[in-house]
Design a protein around this motif. Sequence first.
Motif, PDB file in Angstrom:
ATOM      1  N   VAL A 203       0.821  -1.205   0.000  1.00  0.00           N
ATOM      2  CA  VAL A 203       0.000   0.000   0.000  1.00  0.00           C
ATOM      3  C   VAL A 203       0.857   1.259   0.000  1.00  0.00           C
ATOM      4  CG1 VAL A 203      -1.723   1.346   1.280  1.00  0.00           C
ATOM      5  CG2 VAL A 203      -1.876  -1.162   1.237  1.00  0.00           C
ATOM      6  N   GLY A 204       0.464   2.197  -0.832  1.00  0.00           N
ATOM      7  CA  GLY A 204       0.972   3.565  -0.769  1.00  0.00           C
ATOM      8  C   GLY A 204      -0.228   4.487  -0.682  1.00  0.00           C
ATOM      9  N   CYS A 205      -0.111   5.595   0.039  1.00  0.00           N
ATOM     10  CA  CYS A 205      -1.271   6.489   0.152  1.00  0.00           C
ATOM     11  C   CYS A 205      -0.833   7.906   0.506  1.00  0.00           C
ATOM     12  CB  CYS A 205      -2.262   5.974   1.192  1.00  0.00           C
ATOM     13  SG  CYS A 205      -1.609   5.850   2.879  1.00  0.00           S
ATOM     14  N   ARG A 206      -1.697   8.859   0.181  1.00  0.00           N
ATOM     15  CA  ARG A 206      -1.454  10.230   0.560  1.00  0.00           C
ATOM     16  C   ARG A 206      -1.656  10.403   2.065  1.00  0.00           C
ATOM     17  NH1 ARG A 206      -5.353  12.889  -4.036  1.00  0.00           N
ATOM     18  NH2 ARG A 206      -4.053  12.428  -5.871  1.00  0.00           N
ATOM     19  N   LYS A 207      -1.053  11.422   2.614  1.00  0.00           N
ATOM     20  CA  LYS A 207      -1.257  11.741   4.019  1.00  0.00           C
ATOM     21  C   LYS A 207      -2.727  12.055   4.256  1.00  0.00           C
ATOM     22  CE  LYS A 207       0.399  14.752   7.728  1.00  0.00           C
ATOM     23  NZ  LYS A 207       1.318  15.850   8.097  1.00  0.00           N
ATOM     24  N   GLY A 208      -3.272  11.483   5.334  1.00  0.00           N
ATOM     25  CA  GLY A 208      -4.664  11.740   5.683  1.00  0.00           C
ATOM     26  C   GLY A 208      -5.674  10.869   4.972  1.00  0.00           C
ATOM     27  N   ALA A 231      -7.146 -14.484   1.258  1.00  0.00           N
ATOM     28  CA  ALA A 231      -5.793 -14.896   0.886  1.00  0.00           C
ATOM     29  C   ALA A 231      -4.733 -13.976   1.475  1.00  0.00           C
ATOM     30  CB  ALA A 231      -5.648 -14.931  -0.634  1.00  0.00           C
ATOM     31  N   PHE A 232      -5.131 -12.777   1.903  1.00  0.00           N
ATOM     32  CA  PHE A 232      -4.160 -11.795   2.368  1.00  0.00           C
ATOM     33  C   PHE A 232      -3.821 -12.010   3.839  1.00  0.00           C
ATOM     34  CE2 PHE A 232      -5.723 -10.005  -1.490  1.00  0.00           C
ATOM     35  CZ  PHE A 232      -4.614  -9.361  -2.036  1.00  0.00           C
ATOM     36  N   GLY A 233      -2.510 -12.115   4.096  1.00  0.00           N
ATOM     37  CA  GLY A 233      -2.049 -12.361   5.464  1.00  0.00           C
ATOM     38  C   GLY A 233      -1.457 -11.156   6.152  1.00  0.00           C
ATOM     39  N   LYS A 234      -1.091 -10.123   5.387  1.00  0.00           N
ATOM     40  CA  LYS A 234      -0.570  -8.897   5.993  1.00  0.00           C
ATOM     41  C   LYS A 234      -0.548  -7.774   4.975  1.00  0.00           C
ATOM     42  CE  LYS A 234       4.354 -10.057   5.339  1.00  0.00           C
ATOM     43  NZ  LYS A 234       5.668 -10.197   6.018  1.00  0.00           N
ATOM     44  N   VAL A 235      -0.311  -6.566   5.489  1.00  0.00           N
ATOM     45  CA  VAL A 235      -0.207  -5.357   4.677  1.00  0.00           C
ATOM     46  C   VAL A 235       1.188  -4.781   4.872  1.00  0.00           C
ATOM     47  CG1 VAL A 235      -1.098  -3.016   4.320  1.00  0.00           C
ATOM     48  CG2 VAL A 235      -2.671  -4.879   4.925  1.00  0.00           C
ATOM     49  N   CYS A 236       1.790  -4.305   3.774  1.00  0.00           N
ATOM     50  CA  CYS A 236       3.133  -3.732   3.848  1.00  0.00           C
ATOM     51  C   CYS A 236       3.161  -2.356   3.194  1.00  0.00           C
ATOM     52  CB  CYS A 236       4.149  -4.654   3.171  1.00  0.00           C
ATOM     53  SG  CYS A 236       4.402  -6.212   4.024  1.00  0.00           S
ATOM     54  N   VAL A 282       9.091  12.211  -3.162  1.00  0.00           N
ATOM     55  CA  VAL A 282       8.434  12.330  -1.858  1.00  0.00           C
ATOM     56  C   VAL A 282       8.955  11.305  -0.861  1.00  0.00           C
ATOM     57  CG1 VAL A 282       6.221  12.155  -0.633  1.00  0.00           C
ATOM     58  CG2 VAL A 282       6.341  13.315  -2.849  1.00  0.00           C
ATOM     59  N   THR A 283       9.172  10.080  -1.344  1.00  0.00           N
ATOM     60  CA  THR A 283       9.486   8.983  -0.421  1.00  0.00           C
ATOM     61  C   THR A 283      10.932   8.515  -0.476  1.00  0.00           C
ATOM     62  OG1 THR A 283       8.916   7.243  -2.013  1.00  0.00           O
ATOM     63  CG2 THR A 283       7.114   8.148  -0.676  1.00  0.00           C
ATOM     64  N   GLY A 284      11.621   8.807  -1.561  1.00  0.00           N
ATOM     65  CA  GLY A 284      12.983   8.328  -1.711  1.00  0.00           C
ATOM     66  C   GLY A 284      13.091   7.011  -2.439  1.00  0.00           C
ATOM     67  N   VAL A 285      11.964   6.508  -2.917  1.00  0.00           N
ATOM     68  CA  VAL A 285      11.959   5.266  -3.692  1.00  0.00           C
ATOM     69  C   VAL A 285      10.907   5.400  -4.784  1.00  0.00           C
ATOM     70  CG1 VAL A 285      10.295   4.109  -2.152  1.00  0.00           C
ATOM     71  CG2 VAL A 285      11.858   2.745  -3.549  1.00  0.00           C
ATOM     72  N   ASP A 286      11.164   4.797  -5.960  1.00  0.00           N
ATOM     73  CA  ASP A 286      10.310   5.048  -7.119  1.00  0.00           C
ATOM     74  C   ASP A 286       8.951   4.364  -7.077  1.00  0.00           C
ATOM     75  OD1 ASP A 286      11.054   2.428  -7.522  1.00  0.00           O
ATOM     76  OD2 ASP A 286      12.020   2.761  -9.468  1.00  0.00           O
ATOM     77  N   ASN A 287       8.768   3.406  -6.179  1.00  0.00           N
ATOM     78  CA  ASN A 287       7.494   2.702  -6.065  1.00  0.00           C
ATOM     79  C   ASN A 287       7.376   2.167  -4.642  1.00  0.00           C
ATOM     80  OD1 ASN A 287       5.844   0.083  -6.043  1.00  0.00           O
ATOM     81  ND2 ASN A 287       5.239   1.005  -7.987  1.00  0.00           N
ATOM     82  N   VAL A 288       6.227   2.346  -4.049  1.00  0.00           N
ATOM     83  CA  VAL A 288       6.013   1.871  -2.682  1.00  0.00           C
ATOM     84  C   VAL A 288       5.207   0.580  -2.655  1.00  0.00           C
ATOM     85  CG1 VAL A 288       4.871   2.355  -0.466  1.00  0.00           C
ATOM     86  CG2 VAL A 288       6.252   4.127  -1.572  1.00  0.00           C
ATOM     87  N   CYS A 289       4.042   0.570  -3.311  1.00  0.00           N
ATOM     88  CA  CYS A 289       3.128  -0.559  -3.131  1.00  0.00           C
ATOM     89  C   CYS A 289       3.685  -1.870  -3.682  1.00  0.00           C
ATOM     90  CB  CYS A 289       1.756  -0.245  -3.717  1.00  0.00           C
ATOM     91  SG  CYS A 289       1.711   0.034  -5.495  1.00  0.00           S
ATOM     92  N   GLU A 290       4.230  -1.836  -4.913  1.00  0.00           N
ATOM     93  CA  GLU A 290       4.741  -3.078  -5.500  1.00  0.00           C
ATOM     94  C   GLU A 290       5.977  -3.569  -4.757  1.00  0.00           C
ATOM     95  OE1 GLU A 290       3.248  -2.259 -10.112  1.00  0.00           O
ATOM     96  OE2 GLU A 290       5.384  -2.177  -9.618  1.00  0.00           O
ATOM     97  N   ARG A 304      -0.072  -5.896 -10.334  1.00  0.00           N
ATOM     98  CA  ARG A 304       0.705  -4.665 -10.346  1.00  0.00           C
ATOM     99  C   ARG A 304      -0.096  -3.483  -9.783  1.00  0.00           C
ATOM    100  NH1 ARG A 304       5.393  -5.593 -13.241  1.00  0.00           N
ATOM    101  NH2 ARG A 304       5.887  -3.369 -13.096  1.00  0.00           N
ATOM    102  N   LYS A 305       0.595  -2.371  -9.656  1.00  0.00           N
ATOM    103  CA  LYS A 305       0.032  -1.169  -9.034  1.00  0.00           C
ATOM    104  C   LYS A 305      -1.313  -0.793  -9.631  1.00  0.00           C
ATOM    105  CE  LYS A 305       1.625   2.988 -10.013  1.00  0.00           C
ATOM    106  NZ  LYS A 305       2.519   4.184 -10.031  1.00  0.00           N
ATOM    107  N   GLN A 306      -2.249  -0.566  -8.713  1.00  0.00           N
ATOM    108  CA  GLN A 306      -3.565  -0.062  -9.080  1.00  0.00           C
ATOM    109  C   GLN A 306      -3.761   1.231  -8.297  1.00  0.00           C
ATOM    110  OE1 GLN A 306      -6.936  -2.849  -9.589  1.00  0.00           O
ATOM    111  NE2 GLN A 306      -7.894  -1.716  -7.926  1.00  0.00           N
ATOM    112  N   ALA A 307      -4.038   2.329  -8.990  1.00  0.00           N
ATOM    113  CA  ALA A 307      -4.094   3.639  -8.347  1.00  0.00           C
ATOM    114  C   ALA A 307      -5.480   4.256  -8.472  1.00  0.00           C
ATOM    115  CB  ALA A 307      -3.055   4.567  -8.962  1.00  0.00           C
ATOM    116  N   GLY A 308      -5.829   5.041  -7.441  1.00  0.00           N
ATOM    117  CA  GLY A 308      -7.104   5.745  -7.467  1.00  0.00           C
ATOM    118  C   GLY A 308      -7.450   6.272  -6.098  1.00  0.00           C
TER     119      GLY A 308
END
Length: 329
Positions: A203-208, A231-236, A282-290, A304-308
């Motif tokens: 997961v990547g998300c905006r503040k708030g 099927a999901f065991g955790k969130v990163c 913003v984060t120092g890395v080119d992709n967070v969620c993947e 792969r990344k799904q945004a919205g």
Amino acid sequence: MKLRLIAFTDRGMVLAQRLAAALDGQAARCGAPLSLSQWTGEAFAKADGLVFVGAAGIAVRAVAPHLKSKATDPAVVVVDECARFAVPLLSGHLGGANDLAKRIAAVCGAQPVLTTATDVNGLFAVDEWAKRQNCAVLDVPRIKSVSAKLLAGVPVTLCSPWPVAGTPPKGVRMGTDGDFELTLHASDHGALRLVPRIAVLGVGCRKGTSAQALEEAFDRLLHSSGLCAQAFGKVCTIDLKKNEPGLVSFCRDRGLPLESFSAAQLREVPGDFSASDFVESVTGVDNVCERSAVRGSGGTLCWRKQAGGGVTMAAAVAPFAPDWRWNDE
């Protein structure tokens, strides 16, 4: 297993404390300070296993108002205060009451009294196997159909995209048209679906970002990917987002642990990812969620990344190597 034990006499309390020490549980004396109904209500909601040191009838009456489903009810075991018998009353397989009774017996010398049909006939228990393989059971009523076939001497078939190590138990075979199946997908083919908890949500998300926005994004991911929520065991995510209230609330509501990584750790993850110059600024890395999904799973990206809505999500799956173990014998 979070274990709660209750006793009703001095002798029973000595046994309860002995079992609690050996099994890492919490022992209580009825009425000190909680009444039986108060203790049962609290323990039923918070514990994985309840042990009543006393009469079976007391336990039956105590837990009856709280019963919901064999898929969610905790294990309930009764032990007489002389430690002669350990009797699983509830959730023998999925909840682990049969195993708990055996563990209790190993500590105090009691005789475990198992009454589940597959156990007394020495047959494969599909729900206990699912638990041993860390699988969620989607179609609990279908457990009965699989067990009924085995009890009638009719072979049952497992359909699995993963090889299963070892020799199938008596009456069980592998095939393409299964009575039960291992799957990560929500599609229903009529078989008993067993879902390995090996998917990781990145997961990547905006503040708030609100928990509701994350729920909606997750629903979209499930719909588009066909993956099953169980099927999901955790969130990163990245450590910059680990204290986001909405994300923390989303994970808590889903009962999923939240794991975070630094930008440096995410940059080290090998693979082909959906890069974003803005995210990197913003984060120092080119992709967070993947990257976080792959890092957290130790496996491979499957969606792969799904945004919205200010949220990005991706899914990865950890390696899975099921085997045919289903009991301790």
